[in-house]
Each structure stands twice: as structure tokens, then as C-alpha cells.
Design an enzyme around this catalytic site. Structure first.
Site, PDB file in Angstrom:
ATOM      1  CE  LYS A 112      -4.864   6.819  -7.237  1.00 26.10           C
ATOM      2  NZ  LYS A 112      -5.997   5.869  -7.312  1.00 26.10           N
TER       3      LYS A 112
ATOM      4  N   GLY B  82      -2.351   6.893 -14.977  1.00 27.08           N
ATOM      5  CA  GLY B  82      -3.425   6.471 -14.090  1.00 27.08           C
ATOM      6  C   GLY B  82      -2.880   6.161 -12.706  1.00 27.08           C
ATOM      7  CB  SER B  83      -4.247   3.946 -10.073  1.00 25.96           C
ATOM      8  OG  SER B  83      -5.545   4.488 -10.165  1.00 25.96           O
ATOM      9  CB  VAL B  84       0.936   2.741 -12.084  1.00 26.74           C
ATOM     10  CG1 VAL B  84       0.298   1.386 -12.275  1.00 26.74           C
ATOM     11  CG2 VAL B  84       0.942   3.533 -13.371  1.00 26.74           C
TER      12      VAL B  84
END
Lengths: 479, 146, 503
Positions: free
Chosen positions: C232, C228-230
Site C-alpha cells: 500500500k 500484502g499490505s506493505v
């Protein structure tokens, strides 16, 4: 068979003149004595190391086995001196040191690995090996002293070949199957492995055959496609030899002996003819045979598969090979010291099956370390050097080929089993000459060294003059 | 570290030292042997050592290098002139054929002896053998340098 | 020597002597080969062979020699020796929460964890110093067992295990400046004391194997999760590092795409709804603060598949991480597509915000955080500080640089972005729960979608203090909901605890 009688030396003393009357002319052998004393010193220190390690205090233990052995060596030396033979002075000490290392190892291993009941007493591993070593050294000495003439080998090569094949057949028919391999022959109470003797007989035959025909084999050629090969009739012995080797593998299931026979044969053919075509042809035959055997016979396949990857079955067929490698690893550079190897650590004697026959090199490498193992390697190197020197200095082709062949039997045996221990080649059940336990092997190798010593004597009877046929074929009898 | 451990150490090192001392002596001997052979091979096929020569020609104790064909006799045209009353002008010839020496009597009056036995025709001989022409005794030896 | 071998002799057809010379050379080669073989097994491979678990020597040593203890960073005993009911040597583990790190040493099942990785040192078979092997051969008692001093702080480890509780998940904490692992928690785990018990061990092992939560799986090092967003942060490292973006890079179409979706080859990428939306396009720091999928999809596409893989590989993706415990390799893509392994640009765009075929281990994500915290320098993660042998010999494990991943400048920008994500006006509502009171905190939350029905994985990576980081952390709780709800506060609490412990 005439015996060369010694001529008077310049300053005869009282004893020498007496001996001379019997036709004996003593001759000092200082190098041999020095080397024997050094070997005895090394073995004594080794014995103290072993006994102290086992007892846990500084002691010489019971040195009787070692003392008897050193005594035998010195008696043989004395016999050489008194009879005045001018034989090689290096082979006896080298052989003696190897045998001594064997005794150290046998004394250190569990004595129950081999036993012989003699009525009230039972002999263990070390005394038995001492007995066989003594017997072997006696045979060696007798051959070295008595043989002064090679007619009995040279003239009857086909008889010898027949004897050899007879022995082989005898084993095929009457052999004692142990572990699936028909190796030993039992006549009454005596069991022996005739294939050990066969090695010597084979070399005698090949040396005779090649010495007689080498000019033809080296020169004649037929073109077969791009390569030139000798005419077919001369290839028959090679094919015959190949057949014998295959037969030994199939019927006798003795991969090691077959490998040995074939490599000694190839070496001799090369030395006699210096034609690479034979070697290439031989190797091609070998590869073809090996491939076929690999796919046809389970025991060959097992050996090769274990060699390629022993970890496939680490507790079964690969056990020995893996544990031999552990032994090498545990030894490291300096070794664990005599008596301090694994059986002492785990309390499970005979951790390695066949440690006293197939894995003596691994066992010694563990306890003596790489330094000791390299020394053992070098001892065989010295035997090889002496053998080749004897061949170089031999008076004629037969003797040269005989010396090369005999030397190669010992050297190739040693290389095959050491390589097998080190997982460089597939493991085969052959012995490490003079170190492995076993009477037949010791006797056969002693015969070889005895003959080499006899060949090395510059005073033996010269060979017969070249026969007319050979003179015709060679480029001229003299220069 | 206790006394026992130390002693075992020393004994073990001593064992290795003994082994290698053996090799040192052995290799030195082999090396000398090899050098001697190399040096000898360049020179000649062998030599005759004069064991006994009552008339001093050749001189007793001297050593004569050999060619592949060496003739012996009283005549000065021989390779080796043997000045002895019992030696014929053309007495014997030594030849090196193949890999060995052969001795042939050339019809001498008093004959040629090899190791005390009179020879008939061509006989092979090895290094260390002793031949006798008249009163002169000679020993065939390998050439050596050291 | 050729001249003595017969050339001076009147030659018969090729002389035997000349062949003998060749034979001699061949034999010399054979013997050299044998000598090299000896050297290989007795010197090169000696240590491998003598420490092989199959070696009877090793088995004898396990029985004969007392095993070294294992201690935590503050000297607390976490594995000691006790006598079993029949007098046999058994291991006892006073702090079972350390199981994911320490593993077990059982007479029946062998070893795992650090007990396995350092088996030879613990039994004393492997000497600590160079040349020790040669000296050892002369010692009456050749074993020199070592005590193992771990870098893990048992208090942090126990807090992490307690925080995970009954949930499935993992926590990895690393000291950024050294690579020392401070905590390595996996939940659920097992009680090593029950496992090494000779009487009940087998039954316990069978029960562990029967559980669907697979307590024997080392989630921290071998669990592969959608990030997920980690992820990024990885995309930002790749974009800045490859030069595809600058900190002030903006995408003019992005504000509109927030409403309409960013169409990549027909696939529409959307941001999660947020209350505040301006018409100004976001830059890198703002995009990180509000965790814009669209922005990072643009970054990923601009960076390109090759550079994305390349920079991820610099962080350790694609191969097992060099570590004391076995690790699973993390992946950006599963690698079977035509576009450098990506199926198409859609997958690349999705991967850039952590939702493609991307799978990571918690350890890998902790390394990403530690790398940013350490000014872009990636250090090898270590579990052991030093080994102290009975004989007094000591081996200290020094920090080892794996490679420089980012320039200090890039790392500074990303740090600023991660601080904004925790402390910024808009970021607070996502990741503010990670704030350590009184300390500048950097972090990034993640909510990893796994299928339509199941709840998402809750992720957090971060470090503190941002100016001089002492701890970097990765937290994953499986199927627990959003990052904000679960992983973020857990990461903040654990960082706060650790900072208070070392004060």
C-alpha cells in the site's frame, strides 16, 4: 637475356674502376643502411629485454641467433650495394624487422614446439626459424639481384598455370593429412606446403593473363538483365578460379588459402579492368559458395560458428580464439614485456595451441602491447604502400599487375590472420608473413619480396614494345 | 622499486622507442618520395642528363626535360639540337608509349648506341640507360625535384 | 595523387593507376579496421578480459596471490585466509551469519556473493585507480589485492539471522541517507566454512541442494513474495505522485463498502474486520493506519494501470536492481493481460493492496521504505564502503542517487501515515509492536495471503527515527501468520538494536 652493363661514372676510384671492369657499378643505399641499423638496434634492445626478463637480471643472454641474423641482413645489404641495383630501399629493412620480431618470439616460446634432429644435435624453435629466415633472405637477395628480365614469367604463363595446378593435384593425391587438412607434401626428408608456392605461381599467371586480355575484359559487355557483364568466354577464368578455391576448401580443407586465392584474384581483376561488375559478381559467387560450404561441410561450419560465438564451447573448439582474446586483453596498451606473457605466469608453456604459427600476432600483441601490435600492423602497411608504388611506377601492365598481385598476397595473408586473431573474421590456418614459424611460408614470401625488389629496379630491362594487337585495341600507342 | 625492475622498464620503453624511431625515419623517407613523385608527375615524363658532350652543345652536366616525342639531331628543328660532327641532321627519336620509353634510329650515318650497343629498329629503354649519338652521351632519368 | 597515377600517361583503357588508388584506399580502410580491432580488445575490453574467470591469468592469481580480507562496517573480520591441510590457500569465515552477503570462495565451486562480485579486486587483478592498469604492467608483482570493507554491521546481521532462526524468511536493512545496506539476512542459509572445505565440500553442497528449504537461494535479493499490505505504501506513492489523490482524499462510499464489500466488476473487495468503524470516510493517513484494502483499491483504480506501473518502475520494479549481488526483478503484475499488463480492473484493484499478481523481493521493499525515509530520493543500495589495496590505494564507494521518486512533501505525508500506523490510536493494535521505545517509529505491517490453506507471509517495512531516519528495514517471514504476530516485533527489535549500537 642480356645484362645491362653499367656505364662509367664521372669520378671512378681505384676500387670502383676494378669492379667496373667486371661490369659492376657500386651504388650506395644510405636509407636502407640507416633503416637496417635502426632495426638492428631495436632488435638488440628487444633481445636484452627478453633475456633479462627470463633471467631475472640484466643480461644480454646468448645473442648468437640475433647476431647471425643481423649479419645476414647486412651481408645482403652489402651485396645490393656492390651489385649496384637500384631497387627499393625500404622493403629489405621492413622484411628484416618482421623476421627479427619473429626470432624474438621464437626464442621466447618453448623451444620444443618445433625440433629437427641433426644427428648429434637437436635444433629447437629459434635456430630452426633462423635457418629458414636465412635461407629465405638468401632467396630474396638472389632474386632481387639476378632477375633483370621478366620474359621467363611473362612468356610462359600457361606453363606456370600448369605447374600450379600440377602442384595442387600432387597435394590432393600425395598430401600428408594433418589435422584433417591435406596441406603438406613429403618428398624424402623434406616436407613442404606447396600451396604456399602456389600463391606466387597463381599471381604470375593471373598477371600475364589479365595484362594480355584486360582491354577486352574492361570493354566488352553483354547485358544480363539490368547489369552489363562481360561476355561469357571471359568469365570462364573467373569461374575456374572460383572452382579452384572451392576445391582447395573441400579437398584440401584449407579455408585460409582459398580465401586468399579468391581475394587476390578479385583484386587483380578489379585493378586490371576497374569494373565493379566483376567484383560484385565475384562476391556473389563467394557468398553462394560460402553458404553452400557452410551447410555441406562440418569443418567450415565449425570455423564460422566459433567465430560467431566462441563461448559455445570454451574448452573445446572455441578455446584457441578465446585464449587469443585473453592474450590481447592481458597485453593492454604497453604489453607485459617480452618474456613476461602468460606462459611465464601460469607455468604452462604453450598455453595456446599453434601459438608459433596461427597466433603469433596474439602472442606479440600480449608481450608488446597495442603499441607493438600497431607497429607490426604498420609494417605490413608499409609493404602494401611500397608494393602499390612499385606497381604505379612499373613500365607496363604485366609488371604493374604482377607487383599488385604479389603485394596483395602478403597483405591479404597478414590481414586475414590478424583479423582472425582479433575475431574480426573467421580464424583460418594461414601464416603471418615473415613472423609465423614455417619454412614454406617464409620461402614463398621471400620469393614475393625478391620479385618486388627486382620489379622496383628502374634499371631492369624494359618490357617488349606493345604488340600489334594491343596497339589496335587501345586508344593509340602514344599521345 | 629495485634496480632490476627499473632497468627492465627502461629497456622495454627503449624497445618501443626504437621501433617507432624506425617508423619515423621510414615515414619521412616515404613522405619525401611521395612528394617528389607528385611534383615530378606534373612536370614531364623524364629528362636526359648530358653525360659527355665534347663540343658543348648541349652542355655536359645539363639536364633536358622530355616530351612524349623527342627528336634528336643536328638540325635546329629537332626537339633537342645536338651539335656534334658525328651526328646526323635527323638522328634519332625518343618516344614514350604506353608506360615506357622507346628509342628509334632515324637512319643516321653513324648510328645510335644504347648502353654501348648499336641499335636496330625500335628498342625499349629504361630510366638509367645511356644512349650515345656521335660523341654525345646522354642518360635517361626520371624527373625529380629534390 | 591521382595525376601521378597514370592520367598524365597516354592512357590505355582505364589505367591501372587509377584502380590502384582505390585499392590503396580500400587497404587503408582494412588496416584501420584491424587497428580499431586491436584497440577494442586491448583497451576497451582489456579489463573485462583480464578479469574473466576463464582467463588463466585469473586462475594463476587465485593460486598465487593472497586474497584480500572482507571486513564488516566496524572492522570485524568476516572472511580471512587460512592454510588448508595440504598447504593450499583456503578461505575461512569467522562469522557464518554473513554467508548471505559474503558468499564463498571455493577452489572447487568458484565464488558467490560479494566474493564473486569483487573477485577481481580481492585477487588484485583489477587495479583500484584510473590508469592503474598501465602502471601495473611494469610491476614485478602485478597483483594488488584489496581488503573489502562492507557496510553491513555483523552484529545486526547476526541478530537478524538469529531472529529468523529456523523460519524461512529474509531481513534487509538500509541506511536511508546513503543507501548502505546494514543487514541482508536470508534464512535458511549455509555455512561457507563447510562448503570451502576441500574434503567435505562436495558432500555438503549435495546435502544443501537436497533440502526443500533451498538454503542456497538468496531470499533477500532473489526471493519473490506476495507483499500484502506493505505494498500500500507503493500505491500511496503512485497515487500522490500522479496526482490521482491528495492526502485528504476520501471515498464517500467507503464506510458502506466496509460492510457490503467494494464491488469491482462483480468481485467483492473487503477489509479485514476491525472493532472500530465510523461513518466518516477515511483519508489517506487513517486508511494507512487501519490498513483499509477498500480505500487503496479505490486509490489504485483512480491512479490507473499505467501510472501504477510507471511509479512502481521509478522505485525499481520491473527490472533487476542495480546491486552488487544478482537481484530478481519485482513485479506489479505478471504483464500478460490486455490492460497495460493487468488482466482487468479487478487485478488492478487487488494489486493496489498487494494481493494481485504482485511479487516483490525483500530488497525492493526495503528500498521503498528507505526511499520514503530519505524524503522521496531513491539511492543505489551498496554493500561495500571502501576498498583498501595492499599498496595503500583506496577506493571509497560514494552514495549514488538513482532518481527522485516522490516530492519531499509526498514523502512527508507517507511518513506521517506510517508513523500513525505504528503509534496511532488504532494503528497500535496492528503495528504497534514495531515501536522503538523513545523513538518516533514509522512502519507498515503486511499479511500476505498465499492460497487458502497455507498460513500467510508475515511482512513489515519501516524506519526509525521518523524525524531523521538512521535505519529502514524490510522483514518477511514465510507462512508465519499475520504481520502483527511475527514480522512487526522482529522489525522493531532489530531497529531498536541498531539504534542502540550506533549511539
Amino acid at each position: 637475356m642480356s645484362v645491362i652493363v653499367g656505364v662509367p661514372v664521372e669520378r671512378p676510384g681505384a676500387i670502383t674502376s676494378t669492379l667496373r671492369r667486371w661490369g659492376i657499378r657500386p651504388r650506395l643505399r644510405n636509407l636502407e643502411l640507416l633503416l637496417l641499423l635502426l632495426a638492428a638496434a631495436a632488435l638488440t634492445v628487444g633481445w636484452i629485454s627478453l633475456a633479462s626478463q627470463q633471467a631475472g637480471r640484466v643480461t644480454t643472454g646468448d645473442p648468437s641467433v640475433l647476431m647471425v641474423y643481423v649479419g645476414v641482413l647486412l651481408v645482403i645489404h652489402a651485396a645490393f650495394v656492390i651489385t649496384g641495383r637500384r631497387t627499393d630501399q625500404v622493403l629489405l629493412p621492413v622484411t628484416g624487422l618482421l623476421g627479427g620480431l619473429s626470432l624474438l618470439l621464437m626464442a621466447r616460446l618453448p623451444q620444443g614446439l618445433a625440433t629437427q634432429d641433426l644427428g648429434s644435435i637437436t635444433l629447437g624453435l629459434a635456430p630452426l626459424q633462423l635457418f629458414w629466415l636465412g635461407l629465405a633472405l638468401a632467396v630474396l637477395a638472389v632474386l632481387a639481384i639476378v632477375v633483370r628480365n621478366d620474359d621467363w614469367l611473362r612468356a610462359y604463363k600457361y606453363t606456370w598455370a600448369a605447374v600450379g595446378i600440377g602442384l595442387l593435384l600432387l597435394v590432393f593425391v600425395l598430401g600428408d593429412p594433418t589435422n584433417g587438412a591435406r596441406l603438406s607434401l613429403r618428398i624424402g626428408p623434406i616436407a613442404g606446403q606447396p600451396s604456399e608456392l602456389l600463391k606466387v605461381i597463381l599471381v604470375v599467371f593471373l598477371a600475364g593473363y589479365l595484362a594480355e586480355n584486360r582491354t577486352l575484359l574492361a570493354r566488352a559487355s553483354t547485358r544480363l538483365g539490368p547489369i552489363s557483364v562481360p561476355p561469357l568466354p571471359y568469365l570462364l577464368p573467373m569461374l575456374g578460379m572460383w572452382g579452384i578455391a572451392l576445391a582447395v576448401v573441400i579437398v584440401q580443407r584449407d579455408l585460409g588459402a582459398a580465401l586468399l586465392f579468391f581475394s587476390v584474384f578479385l583484386t587483380l581483376v578489379y585493378v586490371a579492368t576497374r569494373r565493379r561488375a566483376y567484383v560484385i559478381l565475384g562476391l556473389a559467387l563467394f557468398l553462394a559458395g560460402a553458404t553452400a560450404l557452410y551447410f555441406l561441410f562440418g569443418h567450415v561450419r565449425t570455423r564460422v560458428d566459433i567465430w560467431l560465438d566462441p563461448y559455445v564451447d570454451p574448452l573445446g573448439s572455441g578455446y584457441q580464439v578465446i585464449h587469443a582474446l585473453y592474450s590481447f586483453g592481458r597485453g593492454g596498451i604497453l604489453g607485459t614485456g617480452l618474456g613476461a606473457g602468460l606462459p611465464a605466469v601460469s607455468g604452462t608453456p604453450g598455453d595456446l595451441p599453434a601459438i608459433h604459427t596461427d597466433f603469433v600476432f596474439a602472442a606479440l600483441a600480449e608481450e608488446l602491447g597495442m603499441l607493438g601490435a600497431l607497429a607490426i600492423l604498420a609494417l605490413y602497411g608499409v609493404i602494401a604502400e611500397r608494393g602499390l608504388r612499385i606497381a604505379v611506377q612499373a613500365a607496363d601492365d604485366f609488371r604493374a599487375l604482377l607487383a599488385v598481385g604479389l603485394t596483395m598476397v602478403i597483405v591479404i595473408q597478414a590481414a586475414l590472420i590478424m583479423g582472425g586473431n582479433l575475431k574480426l573474421v573467421p580464424l583460418t590456418g594461414i601464416t603471418l608473413p615473415f613472423v609465423s614459424y614455417g619454412g614454406s611460408s617464409l620461402l614463398a614470401n621471400a620469393i614475393i619480396v625478391g620479385l618486388l625488389l627486382a620489379l622496383s629496379d628502374r634499371g631492369v630491362e624494359p618490357p617488349p614494345p606493345p604488340s600489334p594487337r594491343r596497339r589496335f585495341l587501345s586508344r593509340g600507342g602514344s599521345r | 622499486m629495485d634496480y632490476f625492475t627499473l632497468t627492465i622498464w627502461l629497456v622495454r620503453i627503449g624497445f618501443v622507442i626504437c621501433l617507432y624511431l624506425f617508423f619515423f625515419v621510414l615515414l619521412r623517407a616515404l613522405w619525401r618520395d611521395l612528394r617528389a613523385t607528385v611534383a615530378a608527375s606534373g612536370r614531364s615524363l623524364g629528362r636526359l642528363v648530358v653525360v659527355a658532350s665534347p663540343e658543348g652543345m648541349p652542355q655536359a652536366g645539363s639536364s633536358i626535360p622530355l616530351d612524349a616525342i623527342t627528336s634528336l639531331g643536328r638540325d635546329v628543328n629537332n626537339s633537342i639540337t645536338v651539335d656534334d660532327a658525328f651526328v646526323s641532321a635527323e638522328h634519332a627519336v625518343l618516344t614514350f608509349r604506353g608506360r615506357a620509353w622507346y628509342l628509334e634510329d632515324r637512319g643516321s650515318t653513324n648510328g645510335t648506341y644504347l648502353n654501348g650497343q648499336r641499335i636496330q629498329g625500335v628498342v625499349p629503354l629504361g630510366y638509367g640507360d645511356e644512349l650515345q649519338l656521335g660523341q654525345v652521351r646522354l642518360r635517361l632519368e626520371r624527373e625529380r625535384t629534390s | 595523387m591521382s595525376d601521378l597515377l597514370g592520367r598524365s600517361d597516354p592512357a590505355v583503357v582505364p589505367t591501372i593507376g587509377s584502380a590502384l588508388l582505390r585499392l590503396g584506399v580500400a587497404l587503408a580502410l582494412v588496416f584501420t579496421g584491424l587497428g580499431l580491432g586491436l584497440g577494442y580488445w586491448q583497451v576497451v575490453q582489456a579489463e573485462t578480459l583480464t578479469t574473466d574467470p576463464g582467463n588463466p591469468l585469473v586462475q594463476a592469481a587465485v593460486r598465487a596471490a593472497p586474497r584480500g580480507r572482507i571486513l564488516d562496517a566496524s572492522g570485524e573480520e568476516v572472511a580471512v585466509n587460512v592454510r588448508g591441510p595440504n598447504g593450499e590457500r583456503l578461505r575461512s569465515y569467522p562469522r557464518p551469519a554473513m554467508a548471505p552477503v559474503v558468499g564463498y570462495q571455493s577452489l572447487i565451486f568458484g565464488t558467490s556473493g560479494v566474493e564473486r562480485a569483487y573477485d577481481a579486486e580481492l585477487t588484485g587483478l583489477k587495479p583500484l585507480g584510473p590508469g592503474g592498469d598501465m602502471v601495473r604492467k611494469f610491476l614485478p608483482d602485478p597483483y594488488d589485492p584489496s581488503d573489502l570493507h562492507l557496510s553491513v554491521d555483523v552484529r545486526l546481521q547476526e541478530a537478524a539471522m538469529a531472529a529468523l532462526g529456523d523460519q524461512r524468511g529474509a531481513v534487509v536493512a538500509i541506511e536511508p541517507s546513503t543507501g548502505r545496506v546494514l543487514a541482508l539476512a536470508s534464512s535458511p542459509t549455509f555455512d561457507p566454512n563447510l562448503l570451502v572445505d576441500p574434503a567435505g565440500g562436495q558432500a555438503y553442497l549435495d546435502s544443501l541442494r537436497g533440502q526443500r528449504a533451498s538454503p542456497l537461494l538468496e531470499r533477500a535479493t532473489q526471493g519473490l513474495y506476495v507483499p500484502g499490505s506493505v505494498f500500500k505504501i507503493v500505491t500511496a506513492i503512485a497515487g500522490l505522485g500522479s496526482g490521482a489523490i491528495r492526502p485528504d482524499t476520501t471515498y464517500a462510499t467507503q464506510p458502506a463498502e466496509y460492510f457490503d464489500g467494494f464491488r469491482v466488476e462483480g468481485f467483492s473487495i473487503r477489509d479485514s474486520p476491525r472493532e472500530f468503524q465510523t461513518d466518516d470516510p477515511l483519508d489517506l493517513i487513517e486508511a494507512t493506519e487501519v490498513s483499509s484494502n477498500i480505500y487503496f483499491a479505490h486509490v489504485g483504480l483512480d491512479t490507473g494501470p499505467e501510472a501504477m506501473l510507471d511509479w512502481a518502475a521509478r522505485l525499481g520494479f520491473g527490472s533487476p536492481i542495480d546491486f552488487d549481488l544478482p537481484t530478481a526483478p519485482s513485479q506489479v503484475t505478471n504483464g500478460d493481460g490486455p490492460l497495460f499488463g493487468f488482466t482487468d480492473r479487478v487485478e488492478l484493484a487487488n494489486a493496489a493492496y498487494g494481493q494481485g499478481e504482485t511479487l516483490v523481493t525483500p530488497l525492493q521493499m526495503a528500498l521503498v521504505a528507505a526511499c520514503v525515509a530519505n524524503d522521496g530520493l531513491l539511492l543505489r543500495p551498496t554493500l561495500v564502503d571502501r576498498l583498501v589495496a595492499e599498496s595503500g590505494r583506496t577506493r571509497t564507494v560514494e552514495p549514488a542517487v538513482v532518481r527522485r521518486v516522490s516530492s519531499a512533501g509526498d514523502a512527508e505525508v507517507i511518513t506521517q501515515a506510517m508513523v500513525t500506523a505504528v503509534e496511532g490510536e488504532f494503528g497500535q493494535s496492528f503495528t504497534g509492536g514495531a515501536k522503538v521505545p523513545g523513538v518516533t517509529t514509522a512502519g507498515k505491517s503486511g499479511t500476505a495471503e498465499v492460497g487458502d490453506v497455507a498460513r500467510p507471509h508475515s511482512w513489515f517495512i519501516g524506519f526509525a527515527p521518523a524525524e531523521e531516519p538512521r535505519i529502514a528495514i524490510a522483514v518477511i517471514v514465510e507462512r508465519a501468520g499475520t504481520g502483527r504476530d511475527v514480522a512487526v516485533p522482529m522489525g522493531g527489535d532489530l531497529m531498536e538494536l541498531y539504534l542502540s549500537l550506533i549511539d
